[in-house]
Design a protein around this motif. Structure first.
Motif, short mmCIF file in Angstrom:
data_model
loop_
_atom_site.label_atom_id
_atom_site.label_comp_id
_atom_site.label_asym_id
_atom_site.label_seq_id
_atom_site.Cartn_x
_atom_site.Cartn_y
_atom_site.Cartn_z
N ARG A 61 -28.46 11.96 -44.97
CA ARG A 61 -28.43 13.25 -44.49
C ARG A 61 -27.44 13.21 -43.13
NH1 ARG A 61 -33.63 13.94 -46.21
NH2 ARG A 61 -34.38 14.29 -44.20
N LEU A 62 -27.91 12.41 -42.14
CA LEU A 62 -27.17 12.36 -40.96
C LEU A 62 -25.66 11.93 -41.03
CD1 LEU A 62 -29.45 9.98 -38.37
CD2 LEU A 62 -28.54 12.34 -38.21
N PHE A 63 -25.49 11.17 -42.23
CA PHE A 63 -23.97 10.70 -42.43
C PHE A 63 -23.18 11.63 -43.03
CE2 PHE A 63 -25.21 5.82 -42.20
CZ PHE A 63 -24.06 5.51 -41.27
N VAL A 64 -23.82 12.72 -43.65
CA VAL A 64 -23.22 13.89 -44.33
C VAL A 64 -22.91 14.68 -43.13
CG1 VAL A 64 -23.60 15.84 -45.74
CG2 VAL A 64 -24.43 13.37 -46.49
N GLN A 65 -23.98 14.94 -42.31
CA GLN A 65 -23.55 15.73 -40.97
C GLN A 65 -22.56 15.18 -40.26
OE1 GLN A 65 -24.98 18.90 -41.07
NE2 GLN A 65 -23.60 19.33 -39.05
N ALA A 66 -22.47 13.77 -39.84
CA ALA A 66 -21.70 13.42 -39.03
C ALA A 66 -20.34 13.38 -39.65
CB ALA A 66 -21.82 11.81 -38.79
N ARG A 67 -20.23 13.35 -41.23
CA ARG A 67 -18.82 13.39 -41.95
C ARG A 67 -18.48 14.89 -41.57
NH1 ARG A 67 -16.88 15.69 -45.52
NH2 ARG A 67 -14.99 15.07 -46.52
N PHE A 68 -19.25 15.88 -41.71
CA PHE A 68 -18.67 17.10 -41.47
C PHE A 68 -18.10 17.32 -40.31
CE2 PHE A 68 -19.91 21.46 -40.04
CZ PHE A 68 -19.14 22.11 -40.61
N TYR A 69 -18.80 17.10 -39.11
CA TYR A 69 -18.37 17.21 -37.71
C TYR A 69 -17.24 16.32 -37.58
CZ TYR A 69 -22.37 19.74 -35.93
OH TYR A 69 -23.31 20.66 -35.89
N SER A 70 -16.85 14.92 -38.34
CA SER A 70 -15.69 14.45 -38.03
C SER A 70 -14.55 14.73 -38.89
CB SER A 70 -15.99 12.87 -38.47
OG SER A 70 -17.11 12.42 -37.69
N PHE A 71 -14.72 15.15 -39.95
CA PHE A 71 -13.58 15.58 -40.92
C PHE A 71 -13.66 16.92 -41.55
CE2 PHE A 71 -14.48 11.06 -41.25
CZ PHE A 71 -13.18 10.48 -40.79
N GLY A 72 -14.78 17.21 -42.27
CA GLY A 72 -14.96 18.72 -42.93
C GLY A 72 -14.49 19.83 -42.11
N ILE A 73 -15.22 19.83 -40.94
CA ILE A 73 -14.77 20.92 -40.09
C ILE A 73 -13.38 21.28 -39.71
CG2 ILE A 73 -15.03 19.63 -37.66
CD1 ILE A 73 -16.79 21.75 -36.70
N PHE A 74 -12.59 20.41 -39.82
CA PHE A 74 -11.01 20.42 -39.72
C PHE A 74 -10.69 21.12 -40.97
CE2 PHE A 74 -12.12 16.92 -36.88
CZ PHE A 74 -12.32 17.47 -35.72
N LYS A 75 -11.07 20.93 -42.05
CA LYS A 75 -10.82 21.20 -43.27
C LYS A 75 -11.23 22.50 -43.55
CE LYS A 75 -10.42 16.51 -45.23
NZ LYS A 75 -11.07 15.68 -46.24
#
Lengths: 318, 206
Positions: free
Chosen positions: B89-103
């Motif tokens: 779940r941490l990785f999913v959230q970290a991925r969101f802040y690193s990439f998903g948020i920009f998309k």
């Protein structure tokens, strides 16, 4: 039978250990001076003598200022001296002649002044500093070294083995023997009253901790470049009251209390203010070089990531 | 369309404001004390010490209120980490802040009454509230009474050791504050989340 043999073994080992230890002590110590005749009376609170006029034995209380603690004397730097090395030989007869009290006594500078053997202690510079100090100005020649440095018990204040707390306690005792509201020694030299240190220092945060951790002279004297211990005690109005003079990286304490240790530890790679790091802690002055660098790098790293993230958010939004 | 939920009751908002005030005061005065310099006085040393001490005692009281309230109410569930699957779940959230948020992707763990914190928030809040803040408080109280600290701890001066833990904890709390303040700007608009902690209402970001 076994128990007896065991007990005998322990007893013999004890005797052997005792003989070894006592023989070592005797071989290492210098022969003590022959002060027995003087200490018979001046080493005790009471002394006795036979009154030749009345033929009666007299038991009297010794003047406390004339009592010598021979244990403390043996620990002092002058322990190899016999009493009559400094006091007149006529003191060997009792009753002491009344005119002996009028004989001039040796002062520290009589032996230590102008002597190349003691050059490293800078006695002449100390003498000049004392003359210009608040004590010298108030009392002139009446203010003598021995008023603070008891020649009978004087020990070298600074050695690598001595803990800072011991150095502080010894130094501050010199001041508080006279500057003490609850005792009357101050009046031996002055008509005015001794200040109450608790009241005069009420402005000082963590007062008791300061009294225990630093010497009075840290704030009440000027910094001396050549002397290990400054003797230029200043008036109270000129005493240090600005906290950051000690509580900062370039702490005044490195030129005063920690001066004797600073030279060796400053050169060590690693910690700044190394002397303080090893022995004590001074808020604002004790700093760890590596922690400082790591914290600045980490903080900058986080800050840059945040800037980069914010930048991408702004760019990609458009 | 925005979805408003009342997430921060008044008592939490007051607690949060007082906590923030104490922390900011402690960081500024702490930095002033730690990096005191007679030539560039950030703040008068004795004044900084007094403010730091009072703010510290205030923070202790506020922290005890936090502990008491969390023990007495159901709010403690937000700090309870469910270990199973937490790393992923941490990785999913970290991925969101690193990439998903920009998309423009939707947050993987949207905020709700039952789920106030996403996994990264949960981890950082637990670390701050149950590790660094207690360490900070214990060492801070000890530094208020340095005469009670043992002379040596692990071979170094006791007060020095205590201070090292105090300033290292302080450093991590400062880093947390920096990141916390930045993440607050990740709202529907940069100021939306700041408004939430004032009026109590949270609006869905996306």
């Amino acid at each position: 039978m076994k128990t007896r043999l065991f007990s005998l073994g322990i007893l013999l080992s004890g005797i052997l250990l005792f003989v070894t230890l006592t023989s070592q002590d005797q071989s290492e110590e210098a022969p003590p001076p022959d002060n027995y005749e003087c200490l018979k009376c001046h080493g005790k609170n009471y002394y006795s003598f036979e009154n030749e006029v009345t033929g009666m034995k007299v038991h009297k209380k010794m003047n406390p200022y004339f009592i010598l603690n021979h244990q403390k004397y043996n620990q002092g730097v002058h322990n190899s001296f016999a009493c009559i090395d400094c006091h007149l030989p006529e003191y060997e007869t009792y009753p002491h002649a009344a005119e002996l009290k009028l004989e001039p006594q040796y002062g520290c500078m009589d032996c230590h002044g102008d002597d190349p053997n003691y050059a490293k202690f800078h006695f002449d510079e100390i003498s000049i500093e004392v003359e210009g100090s608040v004590h010298g100005n108030a009392l002139g020649d009446d203010f003598k070294c021995e008023m603070c440095h008891n020649p009978h018990y004087y020990e070298l204040g600074y050695s690598k083995d001595k803990r800072i707390e011991e150095i502080v306690a010894t130094a501050n005792n010199m001041c508080t023997e006279c500057h003490n509201y609850s005792q009357d020694k101050f009046y031996l030299l002055s008509d005015s009253c001794a200040g109450n240190q608790d009241i005069t220092h009420s402005w000082l945060p963590s007062k008791e901790l300061h009294f225990k951790s630093v010497r009075c002279i840290e704030c009440h004297s000027t910094i001396s470049d050549s002397l290990i211990v400054s003797h230029n005690i200043v008036e109270k109005e000129s005493a240090v009251k600005n906290c950051v003079e000690c509580h900062s990286t370039d702490s005044r304490l490195m030129s005063t209390l920690y001066k004797h240790r600073a030279k060796e530890s400053r050169s060590k790679f690693g910690f700044i203010n190394g002397a303080m790091m090893n022995e004590s802690f001074v808020v604002g002055a004790t700093k760890n070089y590596y922690l400082n660098v790591i914290s600045i790098v980490l903080f900058s790293f986080v800050f840059l990531i945040i800037l980069f993230h914010a930048f991408l958010r702004i760019i990609l939004k458009k | 369309m925005s979805n408003r939920i009342y997430l921060y009751p008044l008592v939490i908002r007051i607690w949060h404001f007082l906590n923030a005030l104490a922390i900011v005061l402690l960081i500024f005065t702490g930095l002033s004390i730690q990096y005191s310099n007679p030539e560039y006085p950030f703040m008068r040393f004795d004044l900084a010490i007094i403010i730091h001490n009072y703010a510290g005692v205030f923070l202790v009281v506020n922290y005890l209120l936090f502990l008491g309230a969390n023990i007495a109410t159901g709010n403690r569930k937000h700090y309870k980490i469910i270990v199973k699957g937490f790393i992923s779940r941490l990785f999913v959230q970290a991925r969101f802040y690193s990439f998903g948020i920009f998309k423009g992707e939707k947050p993987p763990f949207p905020i709700s009454q039952q789920n106030k914190f996403n996994p990264l928030q949960q981890l950082s809040y637990v670390a701050i509230m149950f590790v660094f803040l207690p360490l900070m408080i214990i060492t801070g109280i000890a530094l208020l009474y340095p005469e009670l600290i043992p002379a040596k701890i692990f071979g170094i001066g006791g007060v020095l050791f205590t201070d090292l833990i105090h300033i290292v904890s302080g450093f991590f709390i400062s880093i947390f504050l920096l990141i916390h303040l930045y993440f607050v700007t990740i709202g529907k608009t940069p100021l939306k989340n700041f408004k939430s902690i004032i009026n109590g209402y949270h609006e869905e970001n996306h």
